[in-house]
Design an enzyme around this catalytic site. Structure first.
Site, PDB file in Angstrom:
ATOM      1  N   CYS A   4     -69.193  17.165 -35.751  1.00  0.00           N
ATOM      2  CA  CYS A   4     -70.511  17.627 -35.304  1.00  0.00           C
ATOM      3  C   CYS A   4     -71.188  16.533 -34.485  1.00  0.00           C
ATOM      4  CB  CYS A   4     -71.370  18.003 -36.516  1.00  0.00           C
ATOM      5  SG  CYS A   4     -73.098  18.273 -36.102  1.00  0.00           S
ATOM      6  N   CYS A   7     -74.324  15.130 -36.181  1.00  0.00           N
ATOM      7  CA  CYS A   7     -73.972  14.278 -37.329  1.00  0.00           C
ATOM      8  C   CYS A   7     -73.527  12.895 -36.839  1.00  0.00           C
ATOM      9  CB  CYS A   7     -72.875  14.931 -38.161  1.00  0.00           C
ATOM     10  SG  CYS A   7     -73.433  16.320 -39.190  1.00  0.00           S
ATOM     11  N   ASP A  30     -84.080  14.326 -26.120  1.00  0.00           N
ATOM     12  CA  ASP A  30     -83.040  15.210 -25.587  1.00  0.00           C
ATOM     13  C   ASP A  30     -82.418  14.573 -24.352  1.00  0.00           C
ATOM     14  OD1 ASP A  30     -82.494  18.541 -25.906  1.00  0.00           O
ATOM     15  OD2 ASP A  30     -81.875  17.573 -24.033  1.00  0.00           O
ATOM     16  N   HIS A  46     -76.219  18.543 -42.841  1.00  0.00           N
ATOM     17  CA  HIS A  46     -75.710  19.483 -41.841  1.00  0.00           C
ATOM     18  C   HIS A  46     -76.040  20.916 -42.255  1.00  0.00           C
ATOM     19  CE1 HIS A  46     -73.182  20.845 -38.492  1.00  0.00           C
ATOM     20  NE2 HIS A  46     -72.984  21.897 -39.287  1.00  0.00           N
ATOM     21  N   ASN A  86     -83.128  27.287 -31.375  1.00  0.00           N
ATOM     22  CA  ASN A  86     -82.224  28.331 -30.904  1.00  0.00           C
ATOM     23  C   ASN A  86     -81.178  28.572 -31.982  1.00  0.00           C
ATOM     24  OD1 ASN A  86     -83.430  28.583 -28.311  1.00  0.00           O
ATOM     25  ND2 ASN A  86     -82.392  26.699 -27.672  1.00  0.00           N
ATOM     26  N   HIS A  97     -75.787  22.306 -35.201  1.00  0.00           N
ATOM     27  CA  HIS A  97     -76.464  21.548 -36.259  1.00  0.00           C
ATOM     28  C   HIS A  97     -77.934  21.848 -35.997  1.00  0.00           C
ATOM     29  CE1 HIS A  97     -76.829  17.556 -38.686  1.00  0.00           C
ATOM     30  NE2 HIS A  97     -78.060  18.067 -38.570  1.00  0.00           N
ATOM     31  N   HIS A  99     -81.603  22.195 -35.080  1.00  0.00           N
ATOM     32  CA  HIS A  99     -82.482  21.214 -34.444  1.00  0.00           C
ATOM     33  C   HIS A  99     -83.711  21.930 -33.928  1.00  0.00           C
ATOM     34  CE1 HIS A  99     -79.419  22.647 -31.621  1.00  0.00           C
ATOM     35  NE2 HIS A  99     -80.348  22.601 -30.675  1.00  0.00           N
ATOM     36  N   HIS A 101     -86.609  21.658 -31.139  1.00  0.00           N
ATOM     37  CA  HIS A 101     -87.044  21.038 -29.898  1.00  0.00           C
ATOM     38  C   HIS A 101     -88.566  20.895 -29.957  1.00  0.00           C
ATOM     39  CE1 HIS A 101     -83.281  22.118 -27.510  1.00  0.00           C
ATOM     40  NE2 HIS A 101     -83.194  23.011 -28.485  1.00  0.00           N
TER      41      HIS A 101
END
Ligand code: DGP
Length: 113
Positions: A4, A7, A30, A46, A86, A97, A99, A101
């Protein structure tokens, strides 16, 4: 998870521009910013996506939403910010994984999709 990307970033095996870290959460800029400020906030645990949140792992998600306003404040996002996650192919999730934003630093569109 060994394969990942996020990770590996959390572990420091892949470099990132870190903006926040605690025992449960890691946040970094990002690589392909979509706004003047674009930060990804991820749990160290995870979890693949928002579709995988359960009562057994939701405490870290709640913690992320305590951390997000701290990051927004430290980034100077006084005029507001947007938080997006998303989940799955229809939403174009590209890293599996979970996340969040944080986007800010400019007036954004009133359309979300
Ligand atoms: P999403 O499409 O919601 O899965 O967003 C994944 C985001 O991850 C995307 O905005 C670009 C970012 N990203 C992908 N690879 C890297 C990387 O190696 N480093 C950093 N900092 N961000 C990355």
């Amino acid at each position: 998870m060994t394969d990942c990307l996020f990770c590996k970033i959390i572990a420091g095996d892949i470099p990132s521009n870190k903006v926040y870290e605690d025992d449960l959460v890691f946040a970094f800029r990002d690589i392909n910013p979509q706004a003047p400020t674009h930060i990804l906030v991820v749990p160290k645990e995870h979890i693949a996506s928002a579709a995988d949140i359960t009562k057994n792992n939701s405490a870290v998600i709640a913690h992320i939403f305590e951390v997000i306003p701290q990051i927004a404040k430290s980034e100077g996002l006084k005029n507001g910010f947007r938080v997006i996650t998303n989940s799955g192919p229809d939403a174009c999730q590209s890293v599996h994984h979970i996340h969040f934003h944080i986007l800010g630093g400019e007036q954004m569109s009133d359309k979300m999709a």
